[in-house]
Design a protein around this motif. Structure first.
Motif, PDB file in Angstrom:
ATOM      1  N   SER A 110       0.814  -1.206   0.000  1.00  9.69           N
ATOM      2  CA  SER A 110       0.000   0.000   0.000  1.00  9.69           C
ATOM      3  C   SER A 110       0.851   1.260   0.000  1.00  9.69           C
ATOM      4  O   SER A 110       0.358   2.337  -0.315  1.00  9.69           O
ATOM      5  CB  SER A 110      -0.916  -0.003   1.224  1.00  9.69           C
ATOM      6  OG  SER A 110      -0.154  -0.117   2.405  1.00  9.69           O
ATOM      7  N   GLU A 111       2.123   1.136   0.339  1.00 11.92           N
ATOM      8  CA  GLU A 111       2.971   2.326   0.365  1.00 11.92           C
ATOM      9  C   GLU A 111       3.812   2.460  -0.890  1.00 11.92           C
ATOM     10  O   GLU A 111       4.549   3.411  -1.048  1.00 11.92           O
ATOM     11  CB  GLU A 111       3.877   2.291   1.605  1.00 11.92           C
ATOM     12  CG  GLU A 111       3.069   2.464   2.880  1.00 11.92           C
ATOM     13  CD  GLU A 111       3.931   2.544   4.116  1.00 11.92           C
ATOM     14  OE1 GLU A 111       5.142   2.310   4.033  1.00 11.92           O
ATOM     15  OE2 GLU A 111       3.361   2.825   5.196  1.00 11.92           O
ATOM     16  N   VAL A 112       3.681   1.478  -1.761  1.00 16.45           N
ATOM     17  CA  VAL A 112       4.439   1.530  -3.007  1.00 16.45           C
ATOM     18  C   VAL A 112       3.609   2.258  -4.055  1.00 16.45           C
ATOM     19  O   VAL A 112       2.417   1.991  -4.211  1.00 16.45           O
ATOM     20  CB  VAL A 112       4.778   0.098  -3.483  1.00 16.45           C
ATOM     21  CG1 VAL A 112       5.571   0.146  -4.786  1.00 16.45           C
ATOM     22  CG2 VAL A 112       5.557  -0.627  -2.412  1.00 16.45           C
ATOM     23  N   CYS A 113       4.226   3.203  -4.716  1.00 21.56           N
ATOM     24  CA  CYS A 113       3.542   3.955  -5.777  1.00 21.56           C
ATOM     25  C   CYS A 113       2.307   4.683  -5.263  1.00 21.56           C
ATOM     26  O   CYS A 113       1.283   4.754  -5.952  1.00 21.56           O
ATOM     27  CB  CYS A 113       3.165   3.040  -6.947  1.00 21.56           C
ATOM     28  SG  CYS A 113       4.590   2.314  -7.759  1.00 21.56           S
ATOM     29  N   ASP A 114       2.393   5.177  -4.052  1.00 25.70           N
ATOM     30  CA  ASP A 114       1.259   5.950  -3.531  1.00 25.70           C
ATOM     31  C   ASP A 114       1.508   7.447  -3.658  1.00 25.70           C
ATOM     32  O   ASP A 114       0.757   8.259  -3.140  1.00 25.70           O
ATOM     33  CB  ASP A 114       0.980   5.575  -2.074  1.00 25.70           C
ATOM     34  CG  ASP A 114       2.117   5.955  -1.136  1.00 25.70           C
ATOM     35  OD1 ASP A 114       3.214   6.291  -1.642  1.00 25.70           O
ATOM     36  OD2 ASP A 114       1.927   5.916   0.084  1.00 25.70           O
ATOM     37  N   GLY A 115       2.600   7.805  -4.319  1.00 25.52           N
ATOM     38  CA  GLY A 115       2.872   9.218  -4.548  1.00 25.52           C
ATOM     39  C   GLY A 115       3.778   9.848  -3.511  1.00 25.52           C
ATOM     40  O   GLY A 115       4.200  10.978  -3.660  1.00 25.52           O
ATOM     41  N   ARG A 116       4.054   9.115  -2.442  1.00 26.91           N
ATOM     42  CA  ARG A 116       4.968   9.634  -1.424  1.00 26.91           C
ATOM     43  C   ARG A 116       6.148   8.689  -1.302  1.00 26.91           C
ATOM     44  O   ARG A 116       5.965   7.477  -1.184  1.00 26.91           O
ATOM     45  CB  ARG A 116       4.270   9.728  -0.070  1.00 26.91           C
ATOM     46  CG  ARG A 116       3.212  10.823  -0.025  1.00 26.91           C
ATOM     47  CD  ARG A 116       2.541  10.862   1.340  1.00 26.91           C
ATOM     48  NE  ARG A 116       3.526  10.867   2.425  1.00 26.91           N
ATOM     49  CZ  ARG A 116       3.256  10.457   3.662  1.00 26.91           C
ATOM     50  NH1 ARG A 116       2.064   9.985   3.947  1.00 26.91           N
ATOM     51  NH2 ARG A 116       4.171  10.493   4.590  1.00 26.91           N
ATOM     52  N   ALA A 117       7.328   9.250  -1.277  1.00 30.47           N
ATOM     53  CA  ALA A 117       8.519   8.413  -1.176  1.00 30.47           C
ATOM     54  C   ALA A 117       8.655   7.885   0.250  1.00 30.47           C
ATOM     55  O   ALA A 117       8.637   8.647   1.208  1.00 30.47           O
ATOM     56  CB  ALA A 117       9.752   9.214  -1.564  1.00 30.47           C
ATOM     57  N   HIS A 118       8.725   6.597   0.380  1.00 30.65           N
ATOM     58  CA  HIS A 118       8.947   5.993   1.691  1.00 30.65           C
ATOM     59  C   HIS A 118      10.366   5.453   1.820  1.00 30.65           C
ATOM     60  O   HIS A 118      10.931   5.438   2.897  1.00 30.65           O
ATOM     61  CB  HIS A 118       7.948   4.861   1.940  1.00 30.65           C
ATOM     62  CG  HIS A 118       6.543   5.358   2.122  1.00 30.65           C
ATOM     63  ND1 HIS A 118       5.692   5.564   1.068  1.00 30.65           N
ATOM     64  CD2 HIS A 118       5.871   5.705   3.240  1.00 30.65           C
ATOM     65  CE1 HIS A 118       4.525   6.010   1.540  1.00 30.65           C
ATOM     66  NE2 HIS A 118       4.614   6.106   2.853  1.00 30.65           N
ATOM     67  N   CYS A 119      10.917   4.991   0.729  1.00 26.14           N
ATOM     68  CA  CYS A 119      12.306   4.559   0.770  1.00 26.14           C
ATOM     69  C   CYS A 119      13.197   5.782   0.833  1.00 26.14           C
ATOM     70  O   CYS A 119      12.865   6.816   0.260  1.00 26.14           O
ATOM     71  CB  CYS A 119      12.660   3.770  -0.500  1.00 26.14           C
ATOM     72  SG  CYS A 119      11.766   2.226  -0.658  1.00 26.14           S
ATOM     73  N   SER A 139      12.930   4.774  -4.064  1.00 24.25           N
ATOM     74  CA  SER A 139      12.764   3.732  -5.078  1.00 24.25           C
ATOM     75  C   SER A 139      11.359   3.145  -5.082  1.00 24.25           C
ATOM     76  O   SER A 139      10.973   2.493  -6.044  1.00 24.25           O
ATOM     77  CB  SER A 139      13.816   2.627  -4.896  1.00 24.25           C
ATOM     78  OG  SER A 139      13.739   2.062  -3.605  1.00 24.25           O
ATOM     79  N   ASP A 140      10.603   3.371  -3.998  1.00 20.51           N
ATOM     80  CA  ASP A 140       9.237   2.835  -4.016  1.00 20.51           C
ATOM     81  C   ASP A 140       8.333   3.632  -4.956  1.00 20.51           C
ATOM     82  O   ASP A 140       7.249   3.173  -5.307  1.00 20.51           O
ATOM     83  CB  ASP A 140       8.634   2.802  -2.611  1.00 20.51           C
ATOM     84  CG  ASP A 140       8.532   4.187  -1.972  1.00 20.51           C
ATOM     85  OD1 ASP A 140       9.516   4.944  -2.035  1.00 20.51           O
ATOM     86  OD2 ASP A 140       7.482   4.504  -1.423  1.00 20.51           O
ATOM     87  N   GLU A 141       8.794   4.818  -5.342  1.00 18.07           N
ATOM     88  CA  GLU A 141       7.991   5.615  -6.265  1.00 18.07           C
ATOM     89  C   GLU A 141       8.570   5.612  -7.671  1.00 18.07           C
ATOM     90  O   GLU A 141       8.105   6.320  -8.538  1.00 18.07           O
ATOM     91  CB  GLU A 141       7.876   7.053  -5.744  1.00 18.07           C
ATOM     92  CG  GLU A 141       7.193   7.161  -4.394  1.00 18.07           C
ATOM     93  CD  GLU A 141       5.779   6.580  -4.389  1.00 18.07           C
ATOM     94  OE1 GLU A 141       5.043   6.774  -5.366  1.00 18.07           O
ATOM     95  OE2 GLU A 141       5.429   5.897  -3.400  1.00 18.07           O
ATOM     96  N   MET A 142       9.615   4.851  -7.866  1.00 18.08           N
ATOM     97  CA  MET A 142      10.146   4.695  -9.218  1.00 18.08           C
ATOM     98  C   MET A 142       9.525   3.447  -9.832  1.00 18.08           C
ATOM     99  O   MET A 142       8.882   2.668  -9.155  1.00 18.08           O
ATOM    100  CB  MET A 142      11.669   4.535  -9.171  1.00 18.08           C
ATOM    101  CG  MET A 142      12.376   5.807  -8.746  1.00 18.08           C
ATOM    102  SD  MET A 142      14.116   5.455  -8.473  1.00 18.08           S
ATOM    103  CE  MET A 142      14.540   6.794  -7.370  1.00 18.08           C
TER     104      MET A 142
HETATM  105 CA   LIG Z   1       5.502   5.379  -1.289  1.00 20.01          CA
END
Ligand SMILES: [Ca+2]
Ligand SMILES: [Ca+2]
Ligand SMILES: [Ca+2]
Length: 104
Positions: free
Chosen positions: A76-85, A89-92
């Motif tokens: 749920s945190e991958v590609c959600d528009g906010r960088a978590h890594c 890289s979770d938004e790439m």
């Molecule tokens: Ca994210």
């Protein structure tokens, strides 16, 4: 004689008869992860089914490993528009067909 639980099966005999090192858990292929009294193979870890009563086999199972491999995120945190890594890289790779890399 009474010894602390931490010294049971620590590889060093504290008891004169070495009974603290007897019946110790030995890692085998079908018994790589121990939880409570159960013992499960690593393939049971993060398979989506609770095999341990305490759920420890499913704890900390993220779906995405940051490319620096220091963090694992839930889907749920991958590609959600906010960088978590830390490296973002979770938004790439969010445009690609299969952006989610398994963590293990
Ligand atoms: Ca994210
Ligand atoms: Ca010991
Ligand atoms: Ca499991």
């Amino acid at each position: 004689m009474c010894i602390p639980a931490a010294e049971v099966c620590d590889g060093k005999p504290q008891c004169q008869d070495q009974s603290d090192e007897r019946d110790c858990w030995i890692k085998t292929k079908s018994c790589e992860h121990r939880c409570g009294k159960r013992c499960i193979p690593n393939t049971f870890l993060c398979d989506g089914e609770k095999d341990c009563l305490d759920g420890s086999d499913e704890a900390g199972c993220g779906d995405f490993m940051c490319s620096d491999r220091r963090m694992c995120l839930p889907k749920s945190e991958v590609c959600d528009g906010r960088a978590h890594c830390p490296d973002g890289s979770d938004e790439m790779q969010c445009q690609s067909e299969d952006p989610i890399a398994p963590c293990n």
